[in-house]
Design a protein around this motif. Structure first.
Motif, PDB file in Angstrom:
ATOM      1  N   VAL A  20       0.869  -1.180   0.000  1.00  0.00           N
ATOM      2  CA  VAL A  20       0.000   0.000   0.000  1.00  0.00           C
ATOM      3  C   VAL A  20       0.901   1.223   0.000  1.00  0.00           C
ATOM      4  N   VAL A  21       0.709   2.201  -0.914  1.00  0.00           N
ATOM      5  CA  VAL A  21       1.578   3.369  -1.053  1.00  0.00           C
ATOM      6  C   VAL A  21       0.792   4.640  -0.699  1.00  0.00           C
ATOM      7  N   SER A  22       1.368   5.521   0.148  1.00  0.00           N
ATOM      8  CA  SER A  22       0.788   6.821   0.452  1.00  0.00           C
ATOM      9  C   SER A  22       1.924   7.838   0.467  1.00  0.00           C
ATOM     10  N   GLN A  23       2.020   8.540  -0.581  1.00  0.00           N
ATOM     11  CA  GLN A  23       3.106   9.505  -0.766  1.00  0.00           C
ATOM     12  C   GLN A  23       4.442   8.817  -0.564  1.00  0.00           C
ATOM     13  N   ASN A  24       5.204   9.179   0.498  1.00  0.00           N
ATOM     14  CA  ASN A  24       6.533   8.609   0.721  1.00  0.00           C
ATOM     15  C   ASN A  24       6.512   7.384   1.616  1.00  0.00           C
ATOM     16  N   LEU A  25       5.341   6.972   2.137  1.00  0.00           N
ATOM     17  CA  LEU A  25       5.236   5.814   3.025  1.00  0.00           C
ATOM     18  C   LEU A  25       4.751   4.584   2.259  1.00  0.00           C
ATOM     19  N   VAL A  26       5.337   3.439   2.586  1.00  0.00           N
ATOM     20  CA  VAL A  26       4.919   2.154   1.989  1.00  0.00           C
ATOM     21  C   VAL A  26       4.771   1.145   3.111  1.00  0.00           C
ATOM     22  N   THR A  27       3.680   0.351   3.099  1.00  0.00           N
ATOM     23  CA  THR A  27       3.483  -0.715   4.068  1.00  0.00           C
ATOM     24  C   THR A  27       2.739  -1.868   3.379  1.00  0.00           C
ATOM     25  N   ASP A  28       2.445  -2.923   4.134  1.00  0.00           N
ATOM     26  CA  ASP A  28       1.857  -4.132   3.547  1.00  0.00           C
ATOM     27  C   ASP A  28       0.708  -4.633   4.419  1.00  0.00           C
ATOM     28  N   ASN A  29      -0.347  -5.132   3.747  1.00  0.00           N
ATOM     29  CA  ASN A  29      -1.399  -5.840   4.474  1.00  0.00           C
ATOM     30  C   ASN A  29      -0.878  -7.224   4.853  1.00  0.00           C
ATOM     31  N   VAL A  30      -1.351  -7.743   5.955  1.00  0.00           N
ATOM     32  CA  VAL A  30      -0.829  -8.992   6.493  1.00  0.00           C
ATOM     33  C   VAL A  30      -1.985  -9.947   6.796  1.00  0.00           C
ATOM     34  N   SER A  31      -1.840 -11.202   6.333  1.00  0.00           N
ATOM     35  CA  SER A  31      -2.753 -12.284   6.718  1.00  0.00           C
ATOM     36  C   SER A  31      -1.947 -13.286   7.525  1.00  0.00           C
ATOM     37  N   VAL A  32      -2.420 -13.635   8.694  1.00  0.00           N
ATOM     38  CA  VAL A  32      -1.668 -14.491   9.597  1.00  0.00           C
ATOM     39  C   VAL A  32      -2.607 -15.466  10.279  1.00  0.00           C
ATOM     40  N   VAL A  33      -2.132 -16.693  10.446  1.00  0.00           N
ATOM     41  CA  VAL A  33      -2.922 -17.728  11.118  1.00  0.00           C
ATOM     42  C   VAL A  33      -2.878 -17.464  12.620  1.00  0.00           C
ATOM     43  N   GLU A  34      -4.002 -17.661  13.231  1.00  0.00           N
ATOM     44  CA  GLU A  34      -4.095 -17.454  14.681  1.00  0.00           C
ATOM     45  C   GLU A  34      -3.012 -18.258  15.391  1.00  0.00           C
ATOM     46  N   GLY A  35      -2.267 -17.544  16.306  1.00  0.00           N
ATOM     47  CA  GLY A  35      -1.180 -18.166  17.036  1.00  0.00           C
ATOM     48  C   GLY A  35       0.174 -17.984  16.403  1.00  0.00           C
ATOM     49  N   ASP A  36       0.202 -17.549  15.148  1.00  0.00           N
ATOM     50  CA  ASP A  36       1.485 -17.319  14.480  1.00  0.00           C
ATOM     51  C   ASP A  36       1.960 -15.883  14.742  1.00  0.00           C
ATOM     52  N   THR A  37       3.026 -15.458  14.058  1.00  0.00           N
ATOM     53  CA  THR A  37       3.631 -14.134  14.226  1.00  0.00           C
ATOM     54  C   THR A  37       3.409 -13.305  12.977  1.00  0.00           C
ATOM     55  N   ALA A  38       3.004 -12.052  13.184  1.00  0.00           N
ATOM     56  CA  ALA A  38       2.800 -11.116  12.084  1.00  0.00           C
ATOM     57  C   ALA A  38       3.942 -10.098  12.068  1.00  0.00           C
ATOM     58  N   ILE A  39       4.353  -9.687  10.882  1.00  0.00           N
ATOM     59  CA  ILE A  39       5.407  -8.687  10.698  1.00  0.00           C
ATOM     60  C   ILE A  39       4.789  -7.455  10.039  1.00  0.00           C
ATOM     61  N   ILE A  40       4.961  -6.301  10.721  1.00  0.00           N
ATOM     62  CA  ILE A  40       4.464  -5.028  10.189  1.00  0.00           C
ATOM     63  C   ILE A  40       5.688  -4.192   9.825  1.00  0.00           C
ATOM     64  N   SER A  41       5.708  -3.704   8.568  1.00  0.00           N
ATOM     65  CA  SER A  41       6.859  -2.938   8.086  1.00  0.00           C
ATOM     66  C   SER A  41       6.401  -1.582   7.559  1.00  0.00           C
ATOM     67  N   CYS A  42       6.996  -0.508   8.103  1.00  0.00           N
ATOM     68  CA  CYS A  42       6.749   0.840   7.616  1.00  0.00           C
ATOM     69  C   CYS A  42       8.019   1.325   6.933  1.00  0.00           C
ATOM     70  N   ARG A  43       7.938   1.611   5.606  1.00  0.00           N
ATOM     71  CA  ARG A  43       9.115   1.988   4.852  1.00  0.00           C
ATOM     72  C   ARG A  43       8.938   3.393   4.286  1.00  0.00           C
ATOM     73  N   VAL A  44      10.048   4.154   4.282  1.00  0.00           N
ATOM     74  CA  VAL A  44      10.013   5.553   3.844  1.00  0.00           C
ATOM     75  C   VAL A  44      10.898   5.702   2.615  1.00  0.00           C
ATOM     76  N   LYS A  45      10.365   6.400   1.617  1.00  0.00           N
ATOM     77  CA  LYS A  45      11.153   6.707   0.436  1.00  0.00           C
ATOM     78  C   LYS A  45      11.671   8.146   0.556  1.00  0.00           C
ATOM     79  N   ASN A  46      12.965   8.298   0.334  1.00  0.00           N
ATOM     80  CA  ASN A  46      13.576   9.634   0.371  1.00  0.00           C
ATOM     81  C   ASN A  46      13.291  10.346   1.698  1.00  0.00           C
ATOM     82  N   ASN A  47      13.603   9.693   2.808  1.00  0.00           N
ATOM     83  CA  ASN A  47      13.343  10.263   4.141  1.00  0.00           C
ATOM     84  C   ASN A  47      14.248  11.475   4.383  1.00  0.00           C
TER      85      ASN A  47
END
Length: 418
Positions: free
Chosen positions: A6-33
């Protein structure tokens, strides 16, 4: 876990699907910070991480990576309550935000397969159901009978705790080939793979009957024996089989032993249709064998010695040892053939020999006659000089005088050979 950018101006992140009990990874990335501050908020907009600091007191959140261009956080032991929209925020003027939706997958429980009938009869219709309970999202159910897929009728229900229960109903008609066949319920869900349950069919059917000729292997002929075996298979298995002859009685000396029929010393009066009948609780079946008795094979007589009496023929010619040898009695076995009109002993034809001898004798007689006439025609009369003139003389003295050359003018007799 699956990611969707998902892109919003200089920020990029990802939707996550995870099985209950597992681990989810959330990543916030910046372009040209430009040294702007990055922070992560939960669905309630509470700050989880501000730069590399965690204000939220939830130890399940852990910092994975922090730099000028990325803030990466892990969430372990995910539960359904963690589902929602997480916010990546960049402190700029104005502030920028990107959203990462976490979807929690809950696999269904073990599929449950049920059959309306435990024991089926050939030709009947049966119904089976398969249930996949308490899943998120709703599962999909497929049916397989052996290696063939069958269509089912699904029904989806949403429970009070926002879970889904799916029930699929399958109806089909069974035949005898389905006995022992597995019917498999396959559950498709993003949280699980190859999730299935199966049930084996038990189908009863009336007997299948087949008559096998144990003896003879070829044609059935008079005087030979016949042995037939009745093979019967059914469910339940037939207890016994019955032999009979269609439109007639089985020969009185025929022997029935178990599934076998034995008839010895066949003759053409036994011709007809023999039937084997087998039955069980579902019915009876039969198979027929048509008996036709052929004539017994023609036997070839054993070779015999032919003794031939010959008659001696006496001729004027001298017989050679070869001729005597030819007229000796034959002791060679006579040849036989199974075809009609043949098979008689071969003998010497004496009429032919007599005819040959007569022709030879006749030829010799003709030769003698020709020679006799030849010599007869070439026989002449010869005169001496003393007899010359005797024919013309009046007495003996005159004849002597003429013979001495006194008649020079008399005609001379000449002889010619023709």
């Amino acid at each position: 876990m699956t990611l969707l950018s998902v892109v919003s101006q200089n920020l990029v992140t990802d939707n996550v699907s995870v099985v209950e009990g597992d681990t989810a990874i959330i990543s916030c990335r910046v372009k040209n910070n430009d040294d702007s501050v990055i922070q992560l908020l939960n669905p309630n907009r509470q700050t989880i991480y501000f730069r590399d600091m965690r204000p939220l007191k939830d130890s399940r959140f852990q910092l994975v990576n922090f730099s000028d261009n990325e803030l990466r956080v892990s969430l372990s032991n995910v539960s359904l309550s963690d589902e929602g929209r997480y916010v990546c925020q960049l402190y700029t003027d104005p502030p920028q935000e990107a959203y990462a939706d976490i979807t929690v997958l809950i696999p269904p429980g073990n599929p449950i397969i049920e059959a309306r009938d435990e024991v089926l009869s050939e030709g009947n219709e049966t119904e089976m159901t398969c249930s996949a309970m308490s899943s998120k999202p709703a599962a999909a159910i497929r049916w397989m009978k052996g290696d063939k897929e069958l269509p089912g009728k699904p029904k989806v229900e949403l429970t009070y705790d926002k879970m889904y229960t799916v029930t699929s109903r399958l109806s089909f008609t069974v035949n005898k080939e389905d006995d022992g066949m597995p019917v498999i319920c396959i559950v498709d869900h993003p949280a699980v793979k190859d999730f299935r349950a199966q049930k084996y069919l038990e189908v009863q059917y009336k007997p299948e009957v087949k008559i096998v000729v144990a003896f003879p292997q070829g044609l059935t002929r008079e005087g030979e024996n016949l042995e037939l075996t009745c093979q019967a298979k059914g469910k339940p298995q037939p207890h016994r089989v019955k032999w009979l002859k269609v439109d007639d009685d089985v020969p009185s000396h025929a022997v029935v032993t178990g599934d076998d029929l034995f008839i010895e010393n066949l003759n053409k009066s036994y011709n007809g249709t023999y039937r084997c009948v087998a039955s069980n609780t579902l019915g009876e079946s039969f198979d027929d064998y048509i008996l036709y008795v052929y004539d017994a094979p023609t036997t070839t007589p054993s070779p015999t010695t032919a003794i031939i009496t010959t008659t001696s023929i006496t001729t004027t010619s001298t017989s050679s040892p070869r001729a005597n040898q030819d007229t000796a009695p034959s002791t060679e076995p006579a040849a036989h053939d199974s075809r009609a009109g043949e098979g008689a002993p071969r003998t010497v034809d004496h009429a032919v020999i007599g005819g040959v001898v007569a022709v030879v004798v006749f030829a010799m007689l003709c030769l003698l006659i020709v020679l006799g006439r030849y010599f007869a025609r070439h026989k002449g009369t010869y005169f001496t000089h003393e007899a010359k003139g005797a024919d013309d003389a009046a007495d003996a003295d005159t004849a002597i005088i003429n013979a001495e050359g006194g008649h020079t003018n008399s005609d001379e007799k000449k002889e010619y050979y023709i």
